[in-house]
Design a protein around this motif. Structure first.
Motif, PDB file in Angstrom:
ATOM      1  N   ASP A   1       0.903  -1.189  -0.189  1.00  0.00           N
ATOM      2  CA  ASP A   1      -0.106   0.011   0.108  1.00  0.00           C
ATOM      3  C   ASP A   1       0.935   1.277  -0.134  1.00  0.00           C
ATOM      4  N   SER A   2       2.154   1.254  -0.337  1.00  0.00           N
ATOM      5  CA  SER A   2       3.112   2.231  -0.394  1.00  0.00           C
ATOM      6  C   SER A   2       2.637   3.534  -1.020  1.00  0.00           C
ATOM      7  N   LYS A   3       2.088   3.039  -2.195  1.00  0.00           N
ATOM      8  CA  LYS A   3       1.708   4.327  -3.096  1.00  0.00           C
ATOM      9  C   LYS A   3       0.439   4.926  -2.699  1.00  0.00           C
ATOM     10  N   SER A   4      -0.322   4.235  -2.301  1.00  0.00           N
ATOM     11  CA  SER A   4      -1.737   4.898  -2.016  1.00  0.00           C
ATOM     12  C   SER A   4      -1.608   5.708  -0.473  1.00  0.00           C
ATOM     13  N   TYR A   5      -0.620   4.973   0.340  1.00  0.00           N
ATOM     14  CA  TYR A   5      -0.599   5.513   1.458  1.00  0.00           C
ATOM     15  C   TYR A   5      -0.002   6.921   1.377  1.00  0.00           C
ATOM     16  N   LEU A   6       1.008   6.974   0.482  1.00  0.00           N
ATOM     17  CA  LEU A   6       2.073   8.229   0.250  1.00  0.00           C
ATOM     18  C   LEU A   6       1.011   9.379  -0.478  1.00  0.00           C
ATOM     19  N   GLN A   7       0.070   8.774  -1.104  1.00  0.00           N
ATOM     20  CA  GLN A   7      -0.831   9.582  -1.979  1.00  0.00           C
ATOM     21  C   GLN A   7      -1.675  10.476  -1.057  1.00  0.00           C
ATOM     22  N   GLY A   8      -2.094   9.983  -0.102  1.00  0.00           N
ATOM     23  CA  GLY A   8      -3.038  10.248   0.833  1.00  0.00           C
ATOM     24  C   GLY A   8      -2.286  11.122   2.103  1.00  0.00           C
ATOM     25  N   GLN A   9      -1.011  11.323   1.755  1.00  0.00           N
ATOM     26  CA  GLN A   9      -0.250  12.060   2.944  1.00  0.00           C
ATOM     27  C   GLN A   9       0.576  13.210   2.569  1.00  0.00           C
TER      28      GLN A   9
END
Length: 312
Positions: free
Chosen positions: A31-39
Protein backbone atom coordinates in the motif's frame (compact mmCIF):
# COMPACT_ATOMS: atom_id res chain seq x y z
CA UNK A 1 14.47 44.41 -9.44
CA UNK A 2 18.06 43.66 -8.57
CA UNK A 3 20.29 41.53 -10.73
CA UNK A 4 20.80 37.87 -10.07
CA UNK A 5 23.35 36.71 -7.51
CA UNK A 6 26.99 37.66 -8.03
CA UNK A 7 28.22 35.01 -5.60
CA UNK A 8 29.73 32.31 -7.77
CA UNK A 9 31.19 28.86 -7.23
CA UNK A 10 33.82 27.20 -9.38
CA UNK A 11 32.88 23.55 -9.80
CA UNK A 12 35.43 21.08 -11.11
CA UNK A 13 34.30 19.35 -14.29
CA UNK A 14 33.68 16.27 -12.13
CA UNK A 15 33.47 16.25 -8.35
CA UNK A 16 31.90 14.24 -5.56
CA UNK A 17 30.99 14.92 -1.96
CA UNK A 18 29.60 13.05 1.01
CA UNK A 19 26.15 14.44 1.90
CA UNK A 20 26.22 13.38 5.55
CA UNK A 21 23.51 15.92 6.51
CA UNK A 22 20.96 14.16 4.29
CA UNK A 23 19.04 10.92 4.73
CA UNK A 24 16.05 9.08 3.31
CA UNK A 25 12.89 7.61 4.76
CA UNK A 26 12.33 4.28 3.01
CA UNK A 27 8.72 3.33 2.21
CA UNK A 28 7.83 -0.21 1.20
CA UNK A 29 4.80 -2.47 1.17
CA UNK A 30 1.78 -3.22 -1.02
CA UNK A 31 0.00 0.00 0.00
CA UNK A 32 3.01 2.34 -0.18
CA UNK A 33 1.76 4.23 -3.25
CA UNK A 34 -1.78 4.78 -1.97
CA UNK A 35 -0.59 5.59 1.55
CA UNK A 36 1.83 8.26 0.38
CA UNK A 37 -0.73 9.65 -2.06
CA UNK A 38 -2.98 10.42 0.91
CA UNK A 39 -0.20 12.00 2.95
CA UNK A 40 1.96 14.26 0.76
CA UNK A 41 1.52 17.30 -1.48
CA UNK A 42 3.00 15.81 -4.65
CA UNK A 43 1.44 13.32 -7.04
CA UNK A 44 2.63 9.84 -6.11
CA UNK A 45 0.26 7.90 -8.37
CA UNK A 46 1.49 9.83 -11.42
CA UNK A 47 5.19 9.52 -10.58
CA UNK A 48 6.92 7.05 -12.90
CA UNK A 49 10.08 5.12 -12.11
CA UNK A 50 12.33 7.42 -14.18
CA UNK A 51 11.58 10.73 -12.46
CA UNK A 52 11.68 12.34 -9.02
CA UNK A 53 9.67 15.18 -7.53
CA UNK A 54 9.86 17.57 -4.63
CA UNK A 55 7.06 17.27 -2.09
CA UNK A 56 6.07 17.96 1.48
CA UNK A 57 4.25 16.28 4.35
CA UNK A 58 2.06 18.59 6.42
CA UNK A 59 -0.01 18.52 9.58
CA UNK A 60 -3.78 18.99 9.45
CA UNK A 61 -3.31 22.78 9.35
CA UNK A 62 -0.99 22.61 6.34
CA UNK A 63 2.25 23.28 8.25
CA UNK A 64 5.18 21.22 6.97
CA UNK A 65 6.81 18.46 8.99
CA UNK A 66 9.14 17.64 6.10
CA UNK A 67 10.16 18.69 2.62
CA UNK A 68 11.75 15.99 0.49
CA UNK A 69 12.64 14.61 -2.91
CA UNK A 70 10.48 11.56 -3.65
CA UNK A 71 11.44 8.77 -6.05
CA UNK A 72 11.01 5.05 -6.66
CA UNK A 73 13.75 3.18 -4.80
CA UNK A 74 14.46 -0.49 -4.01
CA UNK A 75 10.95 -1.86 -4.71
CA UNK A 76 9.40 1.06 -2.86
CA UNK A 77 9.94 4.78 -2.45
CA UNK A 78 12.49 7.07 -0.82
CA UNK A 79 11.71 10.45 0.75
CA UNK A 80 15.15 12.06 0.71
CA UNK A 81 15.52 15.08 2.98
CA UNK A 82 17.74 17.05 5.34
CA UNK A 83 18.64 14.87 8.32
CA UNK A 84 17.83 17.56 10.87
CA UNK A 85 14.35 16.72 12.10
CA UNK A 86 14.02 13.48 10.13
CA UNK A 87 13.10 11.40 13.19
CA UNK A 88 10.14 13.67 13.90
CA UNK A 89 9.28 13.63 10.19
CA UNK A 90 9.21 9.82 10.29
CA UNK A 91 7.00 9.72 13.38
CA UNK A 92 4.51 12.08 11.76
CA UNK A 93 4.29 10.47 8.34
CA UNK A 94 3.90 6.94 9.74
CA UNK A 95 1.22 7.98 12.24
CA UNK A 96 -1.61 6.30 10.32
CA UNK A 97 0.41 3.51 8.69
CA UNK A 98 -0.98 0.89 11.08
CA UNK A 99 -4.12 0.87 8.94
CA UNK A 100 -2.22 0.08 5.71
CA UNK A 101 0.21 -2.51 4.39
CA UNK A 102 3.14 -0.15 4.44
CA UNK A 103 6.45 0.08 6.28
CA UNK A 104 8.26 3.37 6.85
CA UNK A 105 11.73 3.50 8.38
CA UNK A 106 14.92 5.52 8.34
CA UNK A 107 17.20 4.30 5.59
CA UNK A 108 20.72 3.28 6.58
CA UNK A 109 22.01 4.10 3.10
CA UNK A 110 24.41 6.98 2.56
CA UNK A 111 24.07 9.97 0.26
CA UNK A 112 26.79 10.87 -2.23
CA UNK A 113 26.61 13.93 -4.47
CA UNK A 114 28.18 13.89 -7.93
CA UNK A 115 28.63 17.37 -9.40
CA UNK A 116 30.03 19.11 -12.47
CA UNK A 117 29.56 19.32 -16.22
CA UNK A 118 30.75 15.72 -16.56
CA UNK A 119 28.30 14.38 -13.95
CA UNK A 120 25.90 13.07 -16.60
CA UNK A 121 28.69 11.21 -18.41
CA UNK A 122 29.92 9.68 -15.17
CA UNK A 123 26.45 8.44 -14.24
CA UNK A 124 26.05 7.03 -17.75
CA UNK A 125 29.25 5.05 -17.21
CA UNK A 126 28.06 3.36 -14.00
CA UNK A 127 24.35 2.84 -14.76
CA UNK A 128 22.05 1.51 -17.45
CA UNK A 129 19.08 3.41 -18.82
CA UNK A 130 18.42 7.03 -19.69
CA UNK A 131 16.01 8.14 -16.95
CA UNK A 132 16.51 10.73 -14.24
CA UNK A 133 16.22 7.91 -11.69
CA UNK A 134 18.28 4.77 -12.29
CA UNK A 135 19.07 1.63 -10.33
CA UNK A 136 22.65 1.23 -9.22
CA UNK A 137 23.84 -1.81 -7.29
CA UNK A 138 22.31 -1.43 -3.82
CA UNK A 139 20.41 1.76 -4.49
CA UNK A 140 19.60 4.56 -6.92
CA UNK A 141 21.13 7.40 -8.89
CA UNK A 142 18.85 10.47 -9.04
CA UNK A 143 19.34 13.49 -11.28
CA UNK A 144 18.83 16.71 -9.32
CA UNK A 145 19.61 19.27 -12.05
CA UNK A 146 21.90 19.78 -15.04
CA UNK A 147 25.10 19.40 -13.00
CA UNK A 148 24.09 17.30 -9.99
CA UNK A 149 23.25 13.68 -9.29
CA UNK A 150 22.50 12.01 -5.97
CA UNK A 151 23.67 8.45 -5.25
CA UNK A 152 21.70 6.75 -2.46
CA UNK A 153 23.57 3.51 -1.79
CA UNK A 154 24.84 1.14 0.89
CA UNK A 155 27.94 2.38 2.67
CA UNK A 156 30.16 -0.37 1.28
CA UNK A 157 29.11 0.66 -2.23
CA UNK A 158 31.14 3.85 -1.90
CA UNK A 159 34.34 1.82 -1.64
CA UNK A 160 33.56 -0.03 -4.86
CA UNK A 161 32.74 3.28 -6.56
CA UNK A 162 35.94 5.03 -5.48
CA UNK A 163 38.09 3.58 -8.29
CA UNK A 164 35.58 4.99 -10.79
CA UNK A 165 35.65 8.31 -8.94
CA UNK A 166 39.44 8.59 -9.10
CA UNK A 167 39.18 11.29 -11.77
CA UNK A 168 36.66 13.21 -9.69
CA UNK A 169 37.73 15.79 -7.13
CA UNK A 170 36.39 15.31 -3.61
CA UNK A 171 34.90 18.62 -2.46
CA UNK A 172 33.01 20.05 0.52
CA UNK A 173 29.26 19.53 0.81
CA UNK A 174 29.04 23.35 0.91
CA UNK A 175 29.04 23.18 -2.89
CA UNK A 176 25.76 21.23 -2.78
CA UNK A 177 24.30 23.87 -0.46
CA UNK A 178 25.40 26.62 -2.83
CA UNK A 179 23.54 25.13 -5.78
CA UNK A 180 20.43 24.58 -3.67
CA UNK A 181 20.46 28.14 -2.32
CA UNK A 182 21.22 29.97 -5.56
CA UNK A 183 18.50 27.94 -7.29
CA UNK A 184 16.00 28.62 -4.52
CA UNK A 185 15.57 24.99 -3.43
CA UNK A 186 14.19 24.99 0.14
CA UNK A 187 14.59 22.51 2.96
CA UNK A 188 12.89 22.01 6.32
CA UNK A 189 15.32 21.68 9.21
CA UNK A 190 14.33 20.79 12.76
CA UNK A 191 13.94 24.38 13.99
CA UNK A 192 11.55 25.14 11.10
CA UNK A 193 9.31 22.09 11.38
CA UNK A 194 5.58 22.74 11.76
CA UNK A 195 6.14 26.42 10.90
CA UNK A 196 5.51 27.04 7.18
CA UNK A 197 2.90 26.00 4.65
CA UNK A 198 4.33 24.68 1.34
CA UNK A 199 3.70 27.89 -0.63
CA UNK A 200 5.67 29.88 1.92
CA UNK A 201 8.76 28.00 0.71
CA UNK A 202 7.74 28.40 -2.96
CA UNK A 203 6.99 24.70 -3.39
CA UNK A 204 4.26 25.44 -5.94
CA UNK A 205 6.87 27.10 -8.18
CA UNK A 206 9.07 24.00 -7.94
CA UNK A 207 6.35 21.53 -8.98
CA UNK A 208 6.15 20.14 -5.44
CA UNK A 209 2.37 20.52 -5.12
CA UNK A 210 -0.18 18.66 -7.24
CA UNK A 211 -3.37 20.72 -7.09
CA UNK A 212 -5.33 18.13 -9.08
CA UNK A 213 -4.88 15.17 -6.72
CA UNK A 214 -7.37 14.03 -4.11
CA UNK A 215 -7.32 14.57 -0.39
CA UNK A 216 -4.14 14.55 1.66
CA UNK A 217 -3.20 15.82 5.09
CA UNK A 218 -3.30 19.63 5.11
CA UNK A 219 -4.83 19.91 1.62
CA UNK A 220 -7.52 22.42 2.62
CA UNK A 221 -4.96 24.96 3.77
CA UNK A 222 -2.74 24.43 0.72
CA UNK A 223 -5.70 24.78 -1.67
CA UNK A 224 -6.98 27.88 0.12
CA UNK A 225 -3.57 29.52 -0.18
CA UNK A 226 -3.71 29.01 -3.96
CA UNK A 227 -7.32 29.74 -4.80
CA UNK A 228 -8.11 32.39 -2.18
CA UNK A 229 -4.70 34.03 -1.97
CA UNK A 230 -4.45 33.54 1.77
CA UNK A 231 -0.67 33.06 1.80
CA UNK A 232 1.08 36.32 2.67
CA UNK A 233 4.68 35.08 2.81
CA UNK A 234 7.21 33.76 0.29
CA UNK A 235 10.82 32.61 0.33
CA UNK A 236 13.34 35.02 -1.16
CA UNK A 237 17.08 35.10 -1.82
CA UNK A 238 19.45 37.44 0.02
CA UNK A 239 23.07 38.27 -0.80
CA UNK A 240 25.71 39.81 1.44
CA UNK A 241 28.79 39.06 3.51
CA UNK A 242 29.22 37.05 6.69
CA UNK A 243 32.05 36.06 8.97
CA UNK A 244 32.98 32.45 9.51
CA UNK A 245 30.90 31.90 12.63
CA UNK A 246 27.86 33.93 11.62
CA UNK A 247 24.42 32.89 12.77
CA UNK A 248 22.15 33.50 9.81
CA UNK A 249 19.43 35.40 11.66
CA UNK A 250 18.39 38.61 9.92
CA UNK A 251 17.03 42.07 10.59
CA UNK A 252 15.42 44.37 8.01
CA UNK A 253 15.58 48.13 7.86
CA UNK A 254 12.38 50.04 8.62
CA UNK A 255 13.04 53.76 8.29
CA UNK A 256 15.89 54.52 10.68
CA UNK A 257 15.31 51.36 12.69
CA UNK A 258 15.90 47.65 12.32
CA UNK A 259 13.34 44.91 12.97
CA UNK A 260 13.70 41.13 13.21
CA UNK A 261 13.27 39.36 9.86
CA UNK A 262 13.81 35.72 10.86
CA UNK A 263 16.36 32.96 10.40
CA UNK A 264 17.59 31.56 7.11
CA UNK A 265 15.98 28.49 5.60
CA UNK A 266 19.34 27.60 4.05
CA UNK A 267 22.60 29.47 3.52
CA UNK A 268 26.01 29.37 1.85
CA UNK A 269 29.25 31.22 2.58
CA UNK A 270 32.45 31.01 0.54
CA UNK A 271 36.02 31.48 1.77
CA UNK A 272 35.95 35.16 0.83
CA UNK A 273 32.98 35.75 3.12
CA UNK A 274 30.50 36.25 0.28
CA UNK A 275 27.21 34.69 1.31
CA UNK A 276 23.70 33.79 0.21
CA UNK A 277 20.64 32.93 2.24
CA UNK A 278 17.06 31.86 1.63
CA UNK A 279 14.61 33.52 4.00
CA UNK A 280 10.84 33.82 4.39
CA UNK A 281 9.53 37.37 4.05
CA UNK A 282 6.23 39.14 3.55
CA UNK A 283 5.07 38.95 -0.06
CA UNK A 284 4.72 42.72 -0.36
CA UNK A 285 8.18 43.66 0.91
CA UNK A 286 9.94 46.30 -1.18
CA UNK A 287 12.72 44.82 -3.28
CA UNK A 288 15.17 47.56 -2.28
CA UNK A 289 14.76 46.84 1.45
CA UNK A 290 18.11 46.52 3.22
CA UNK A 291 18.93 43.64 5.56
CA UNK A 292 21.71 42.75 7.94
CA UNK A 293 22.74 39.86 10.12
CA UNK A 294 21.43 40.43 13.62
CA UNK A 295 23.90 42.60 15.53
CA UNK A 296 26.11 43.33 12.50
CA UNK A 297 26.12 47.11 12.07
CA UNK A 298 28.77 47.24 9.35
CA UNK A 299 27.47 45.09 6.47
CA UNK A 300 24.12 45.12 4.68
CA UNK A 301 22.43 42.45 2.59
CA UNK A 302 20.09 42.91 -0.36
CA UNK A 303 17.48 40.90 -2.23
CA UNK A 304 18.43 39.24 -5.52
CA UNK A 305 16.23 37.45 -7.99
CA UNK A 306 15.31 33.81 -7.78
CA UNK A 307 15.52 31.78 -11.01
CA UNK A 308 11.77 31.08 -11.05
CA UNK A 309 8.44 32.92 -10.77
CA UNK A 310 7.07 32.98 -7.21
CA UNK A 311 3.81 34.69 -8.15
CA UNK A 312 2.07 31.42 -9.00
Amino acid sequence: MSATSSVSLHLPSLAWTSLSDWQAIAVTGADSKSYLQGQVTCGVVQLDTEHSTLGAHCDAKGKMWSLFRLFHHNQGYALWQHKSGIETALQEIKKYSVFSKVDLELSSQISIGVLGEQADSFIDSITDGQGDVRSIASGSAIKIDSQRWLLLVNEDELESLKPQLQNAEEISADAWDYVDVVNGIPRVIQSQQNTHIPQTLNLQALDGINFEKGCYTGQETVARAKYRGTNKKVMRLLQGTANENAAFTFERQVGENWRGAGEAIAQYRNQQGEALALIVLNKDIEFDTQFRLAGDTTNTWSLVELPYDIEQ
